[in-house]
Design a protein around this motif. Structure first.
Motif, PDB file in Angstrom:
ATOM      1  N   GLY A  27       0.803  -1.210   0.000  1.00  0.00           N
ATOM      2  CA  GLY A  27       0.000   0.000   0.000  1.00  0.00           C
ATOM      3  C   GLY A  27       0.838   1.262   0.000  1.00  0.00           C
ATOM      4  N   GLY A  28       0.345   2.286  -0.681  1.00  0.00           N
ATOM      5  CA  GLY A  28       0.993   3.587  -0.675  1.00  0.00           C
ATOM      6  C   GLY A  28       2.240   3.657  -1.536  1.00  0.00           C
ATOM      7  N   ILE A  29       3.010   4.709  -1.325  1.00  0.00           N
ATOM      8  CA  ILE A  29       4.235   4.969  -2.088  1.00  0.00           C
ATOM      9  C   ILE A  29       5.444   4.835  -1.175  1.00  0.00           C
ATOM     10  CG2 ILE A  29       5.555   6.699  -3.378  1.00  0.00           C
ATOM     11  CD1 ILE A  29       2.922   7.916  -4.287  1.00  0.00           C
ATOM     12  N   THR A  30       6.404   4.028  -1.601  1.00  0.00           N
ATOM     13  CA  THR A  30       7.706   3.956  -0.935  1.00  0.00           C
ATOM     14  C   THR A  30       8.747   4.541  -1.879  1.00  0.00           C
ATOM     15  OG1 THR A  30       7.173   2.019   0.395  1.00  0.00           O
ATOM     16  CG2 THR A  30       9.502   2.443  -0.009  1.00  0.00           C
ATOM     17  N   ALA A  31       9.469   5.549  -1.424  1.00  0.00           N
ATOM     18  CA  ALA A  31      10.484   6.211  -2.239  1.00  0.00           C
ATOM     19  C   ALA A  31      11.870   5.710  -1.859  1.00  0.00           C
ATOM     20  CB  ALA A  31      10.412   7.719  -2.053  1.00  0.00           C
ATOM     21  N   LEU A  32      12.638   5.283  -2.870  1.00  0.00           N
ATOM     22  CA  LEU A  32      14.052   4.955  -2.674  1.00  0.00           C
ATOM     23  C   LEU A  32      14.859   6.208  -2.974  1.00  0.00           C
ATOM     24  CD1 LEU A  32      14.263   1.492  -4.504  1.00  0.00           C
ATOM     25  CD2 LEU A  32      13.919   1.916  -2.071  1.00  0.00           C
ATOM     26  N   VAL A  33      15.605   6.684  -1.995  1.00  0.00           N
ATOM     27  CA  VAL A  33      16.381   7.908  -2.155  1.00  0.00           C
ATOM     28  C   VAL A  33      17.828   7.647  -1.760  1.00  0.00           C
ATOM     29  CG1 VAL A  33      14.334   9.322  -1.652  1.00  0.00           C
ATOM     30  CG2 VAL A  33      15.955   8.772   0.189  1.00  0.00           C
ATOM     31  N   GLY A  34      18.698   8.566  -2.161  1.00  0.00           N
ATOM     32  CA  GLY A  34      20.113   8.447  -1.831  1.00  0.00           C
ATOM     33  C   GLY A  34      20.960   9.106  -2.890  1.00  0.00           C
ATOM     34  N   PRO A  35      22.256   9.242  -2.657  1.00  0.00           N
ATOM     35  CA  PRO A  35      23.136   9.884  -3.630  1.00  0.00           C
ATOM     36  C   PRO A  35      23.292   9.045  -4.889  1.00  0.00           C
ATOM     37  CG  PRO A  35      24.405   8.926  -1.838  1.00  0.00           C
ATOM     38  CD  PRO A  35      22.971   8.798  -1.447  1.00  0.00           C
ATOM     39  N   ASN A  36      23.831   9.665  -5.935  1.00  0.00           N
ATOM     40  CA  ASN A  36      24.103   8.940  -7.174  1.00  0.00           C
ATOM     41  C   ASN A  36      25.039   7.770  -6.893  1.00  0.00           C
ATOM     42  OD1 ASN A  36      22.562  10.724  -8.652  1.00  0.00           O
ATOM     43  ND2 ASN A  36      24.298  12.012  -9.252  1.00  0.00           N
ATOM     44  N   GLY A  37      24.751   6.624  -7.514  1.00  0.00           N
ATOM     45  CA  GLY A  37      25.599   5.457  -7.343  1.00  0.00           C
ATOM     46  C   GLY A  37      25.356   4.692  -6.061  1.00  0.00           C
ATOM     47  N   ALA A  38      24.298   5.051  -5.317  1.00  0.00           N
ATOM     48  CA  ALA A  38      24.045   4.396  -4.034  1.00  0.00           C
ATOM     49  C   ALA A  38      23.533   2.975  -4.204  1.00  0.00           C
ATOM     50  CB  ALA A  38      23.046   5.209  -3.212  1.00  0.00           C
ATOM     51  N   GLY A  39      22.886   2.704  -5.351  1.00  0.00           N
ATOM     52  CA  GLY A  39      22.337   1.370  -5.587  1.00  0.00           C
ATOM     53  C   GLY A  39      20.819   1.328  -5.644  1.00  0.00           C
ATOM     54  N   LYS A  40      20.183   2.492  -5.720  1.00  0.00           N
ATOM     55  CA  LYS A  40      18.714   2.566  -5.722  1.00  0.00           C
ATOM     56  C   LYS A  40      18.113   1.827  -6.922  1.00  0.00           C
ATOM     57  CE  LYS A  40      18.745   7.071  -5.979  1.00  0.00           C
ATOM     58  NZ  LYS A  40      20.201   7.299  -6.077  1.00  0.00           N
ATOM     59  N   SER A  41      18.593   2.168  -8.116  1.00  0.00           N
ATOM     60  CA  SER A  41      18.049   1.552  -9.330  1.00  0.00           C
ATOM     61  C   SER A  41      18.403   0.068  -9.401  1.00  0.00           C
ATOM     62  CB  SER A  41      18.568   2.277 -10.577  1.00  0.00           C
ATOM     63  OG  SER A  41      18.072   3.603 -10.631  1.00  0.00           O
ATOM     64  N   THR A  42      19.577  -0.299  -8.906  1.00  0.00           N
ATOM     65  CA  THR A  42      19.963  -1.715  -8.876  1.00  0.00           C
ATOM     66  C   THR A  42      18.998  -2.509  -8.012  1.00  0.00           C
ATOM     67  OG1 THR A  42      22.291  -1.169  -9.223  1.00  0.00           O
ATOM     68  CG2 THR A  42      21.803  -3.331  -8.293  1.00  0.00           C
ATOM     69  N   LEU A  43      18.667  -1.984  -6.843  1.00  0.00           N
ATOM     70  CA  LEU A  43      17.702  -2.660  -5.972  1.00  0.00           C
ATOM     71  C   LEU A  43      16.353  -2.808  -6.667  1.00  0.00           C
ATOM     72  CD1 LEU A  43      18.296  -1.142  -2.414  1.00  0.00           C
ATOM     73  CD2 LEU A  43      18.559  -3.530  -3.091  1.00  0.00           C
ATOM     74  N   LEU A  44      15.913  -1.733  -7.304  1.00  0.00           N
ATOM     75  CA  LEU A  44      14.610  -1.761  -7.967  1.00  0.00           C
ATOM     76  C   LEU A  44      14.584  -2.801  -9.082  1.00  0.00           C
ATOM     77  CD1 LEU A  44      11.957   0.129  -7.753  1.00  0.00           C
ATOM     78  CD2 LEU A  44      12.691   0.914 -10.003  1.00  0.00           C
ATOM     79  N   THR A  45      15.624  -2.841  -9.895  1.00  0.00           N
ATOM     80  CA  THR A  45      15.637  -3.778 -11.020  1.00  0.00           C
ATOM     81  C   THR A  45      15.815  -5.221 -10.550  1.00  0.00           C
ATOM     82  OG1 THR A  45      17.984  -3.224 -11.379  1.00  0.00           O
ATOM     83  CG2 THR A  45      16.372  -2.145 -12.785  1.00  0.00           C
ATOM     84  N   MET A  46      16.436  -5.435  -9.395  1.00  0.00           N
ATOM     85  CA  MET A  46      16.492  -6.789  -8.843  1.00  0.00           C
ATOM     86  C   MET A  46      15.112  -7.214  -8.349  1.00  0.00           C
ATOM     87  SD  MET A  46      20.171  -7.444  -6.957  1.00  0.00           S
ATOM     88  CE  MET A  46      20.127  -6.053  -5.834  1.00  0.00           C
TER      89      MET A  46
END
Length: 251
Positions: A27-46
C-alpha cells in the motif's frame, strides 16, 4: 509486502550492493532515495527481476521472484525503467495497450479496451491518445509510459526515476498522479526519486540507500532529520517545516 532477505549483487571487489534485508509494506508509495551510485536503481531492477542477484531471496506478495513463472509474475508486478526504447511510430493508445499483454497476448478484448481508456483518462491523455510518441513532449511521453505500467493492473508497481527530464510543474503533476493511483486503485508503488523533497511530500515511506546499504527506512517524519540526511548525502542538510510539510535545505 515486498521482502528482501540477504540480497547481494557484486560487480567487483570494490562495488557491491548488500547484503540487504528490507520489508516494504503493501500500500501507498515507498520512495528509494540516496546519492548517485548508491544502488537505488539496482535494488529496484532486482526486485523487478530485470537484474539477477548473486545471493539472497526476494518475495513479492509471498511470490518468490526467482521461481515464479514470468506470466504469473507479470500479473503481480510491473516495472518501468529509465531507458524506454519503444518504436516512436506508436500512438499513445497503442503504447498503453502493451500493458494488457500479460492478459490478452496481443488480442485485445472489449474489456481490455475499457481498461486502456481508464488509464488514458486517469493520466489526462485522452486528447493525445492518437498522437505518435515522437509528437509528444517529454512530460507527455512519460505520462504515457506510466499509464502503460498502470494498465498492467498489478498490485505492485516499480518506477525508476519517473521524474527524469520533467520540470518542477510536471514533476508535481506526476507525483500527484502516482499518489492518486496508490489510493484509488490500491497499488503499492516503489519509486526511485532523485529529490528528497518530493519523497517527503508524496511518499508514505522513505527508504534511504547509501553505498549499497539500507541506512534508514521509515515515514518521512522519521527519516527527514538533519543528522540523517547530512550523513546520507555527505553535505550539511537542514530540515525545516514548510507549508506542505518537511523540507530539506542544503547548505
Amino acid at each position: 509486502m515486498i521482502t528482501l532477505t540477504n540480497v547481494r549483487k557484486e560487480y567487483n571487489s570494490d562495488v557491491a550492493i548488500g547484503p540487504v534485508n528490507l520489508e516494504i509494506p503493501a500500500g501507498g508509495i515507498t520512495a528509494l532515495v540516496g546519492p548517485n551510485g548508491a544502488g537505488k536503481s539496482t535494488l529496484l531492477t532486482m526486485i523487478g527481476r530485470l537484474l539477477g542477484m548473486d545471493s539472497g531471496d526476494i518475495k513479492v506478495a509471498q511470490y518468490d521472484i526467482t521461481t515464479t513463472k514470468s506470466k504469473d509474475l507479470a500479473k503481480i508486478l510491473s516495472i518501468l525503467r529509465q531507458e524506454n526504447h519503444f518504436i516512436t511510430k506508436l500512438t499513445v493508445r497503442q503504447l498503453v495497450g502493451f500493458g494488457r499483454f500479460p492478459y490478452s497476448h496481443g488480442r485485445l478484448t472489449e474489456e481490455d479496451e475499457q481498461i486502456i481508456s481508464r488509464y488514458i483518462d486517469f493520466l489526462h491523455l485522452t486528447d493525445l491518445e492518437e498522437r505518435y510518441l515522437d509528437q509528444l513532449s517529454g512530460g507527455q511521453r512519460q505520462r504515457a509510459y506510466v499509464a502503460m505500467v498502470l494498465c498492467q493492473e498489478t498490485d505492485y508497481v516499480l518506477l525508476d526515476e519517473p521524474l527524469n527530464n520533467l520540470d518542477i510543474a510536471h514533476s508535481v503533476q506526476m507525483m500527484q498522479h502516482l499518489q492518486s493511483a496508490a489510493k484509488e486503485f490500491g497499488r503499492t508503488i516503489i519509486v526511485v526519486l532523485h529529490d528528497i523533497n518530493f519523497a517527503a511530500r508524496y511518499a508514505d515511506y522513505i527508504c534511504a540507500v547509501k553505498a549499497g546499504q539500507i541506512v534508514e527506512f521509515g515515514s518521512p517524519r522519521e527519516v527527514m532529520r538533519d543528522e540523517i540526511l547530512t550523513d546520507i548525502f555527505n553535505t550539511p542538510v537542514q530540515v525545516i517545516e514548510g507549508p506542505n510539510g518537511l523540507l530539506a535545505v542544503y547548505h
